[in-house]
Design a protein around this motif. Sequence first.
Motif, mmCIF file in Angstrom:
data_model
loop_
_atom_site.group_PDB
_atom_site.id
_atom_site.type_symbol
_atom_site.label_atom_id
_atom_site.label_comp_id
_atom_site.label_asym_id
_atom_site.label_seq_id
_atom_site.Cartn_x
_atom_site.Cartn_y
_atom_site.Cartn_z
ATOM 1 N N LEU A 1 18.598 20.024 0.632
ATOM 2 C CA LEU A 1 18.133 19.838 -0.744
ATOM 3 C C LEU A 1 16.991 18.837 -0.723
ATOM 4 O O LEU A 1 17.135 17.745 -0.176
ATOM 5 N N ILE B 1 14.503 16.774 -3.243
ATOM 6 C CA ILE B 1 14.226 16.378 -4.621
ATOM 7 C C ILE B 1 12.931 15.591 -4.623
ATOM 8 O O ILE B 1 12.813 14.572 -3.940
ATOM 9 N N GLU C 1 14.817 29.387 1.722
ATOM 10 C CA GLU C 1 15.254 29.425 0.315
ATOM 11 C C GLU C 1 16.020 30.712 0.031
ATOM 12 O O GLU C 1 17.067 30.688 -0.605
ATOM 13 N N ARG D 1 16.665 24.195 -0.945
ATOM 14 C CA ARG D 1 16.425 24.184 -2.394
ATOM 15 C C ARG D 1 15.481 23.037 -2.711
ATOM 16 O O ARG D 1 15.677 21.923 -2.240
ATOM 17 N N VAL E 1 13.894 20.818 -5.769
ATOM 18 C CA VAL E 1 14.112 20.441 -7.171
ATOM 19 C C VAL E 1 13.009 19.477 -7.584
ATOM 20 O O VAL E 1 12.827 18.431 -6.956
ATOM 21 N N GLU F 1 21.966 14.969 -11.859
ATOM 22 C CA GLU F 1 21.294 16.174 -11.350
ATOM 23 C C GLU F 1 21.420 16.268 -9.832
ATOM 24 O O GLU F 1 21.673 17.346 -9.291
ATOM 25 N N LEU F 2 21.244 15.160 -9.160
ATOM 26 C CA LEU F 2 21.381 15.137 -7.707
ATOM 27 C C LEU F 2 22.780 15.576 -7.305
ATOM 28 O O LEU F 2 22.944 16.441 -6.442
ATOM 29 N N LYS G 1 24.990 17.335 -9.029
ATOM 30 C CA LYS G 1 25.189 18.752 -9.384
ATOM 31 C C LYS G 1 24.555 19.672 -8.343
ATOM 32 O O LYS G 1 25.205 20.598 -7.835
ATOM 33 N N GLN G 2 23.296 19.431 -8.017
ATOM 34 C CA GLN G 2 22.573 20.289 -7.072
ATOM 35 C C GLN G 2 23.186 20.219 -5.669
ATOM 36 O O GLN G 2 23.354 21.239 -5.008
ATOM 37 N N GLU H 1 26.651 21.956 -5.659
ATOM 38 C CA GLU H 1 26.493 23.392 -5.875
ATOM 39 C C GLU H 1 26.084 24.129 -4.604
ATOM 40 O O GLU H 1 26.583 25.203 -4.304
ATOM 41 N N MET H 2 25.175 23.557 -3.830
ATOM 42 C CA MET H 2 24.713 24.250 -2.623
ATOM 43 C C MET H 2 25.404 23.750 -1.351
ATOM 44 O O MET H 2 25.105 24.227 -0.269
#
Length: 178
Positions: free
Chosen positions: A36, A38, A62, A68, A70, A87-88, A90-91, A94-95
């Motif tokens: 991830l 960000i 991807e 991902r 963001v 947000e961090l 959650k992302q 989630e992945m």
Amino acid sequence: MEGHLLIVTGNLGSGKTTFCAKFLYEGARSFGEPGLYISTVESREEFLTYMKGLGMDFEPLERKGLFRYVEMLTPTFKDALMNFSKELTKQAVEMEARRIAIDPITPILALSSSIEARAILHNALKLITKNLGAIVIMTEEVPIGKMRIGHGVEEFVADGIIRLRLEVPEAGAPRRIM
């Protein structure tokens, strides 16, 4: 290094973004570890174009769910650190990210006091590293000629610091130093 928080510091052009990108790219490509990224300063398109020019094509990763990007472009309000934290989390969950890069964290921390910054960094980032077993790398911008990192609290919640530097001599080629 599973479950650790690292800080990569450096002045403009020292290679912080490329360092983070290579860390995520090789993790996904060579080890199948989801990454991830960000960003608080750069759009997805700018990042992908620049990295492709350096030989790192993130788009196939991807599509496979191994990368991902963001965009959380420079925040301008006080609750930015808390929103960033949510947000961090959650992302990342989630992945099921195993590698996370936050580049740079500097604009988000600038909106908070040292105490708030330390609490958020400790609570959010340390929990993510431990719960997901992820390695989190966050970059900090350091002005040329300065040695202090951000608020001065980041180094106390990190497990390690990697300092990058760009030296531009009066004659000859610039050098990047780690």
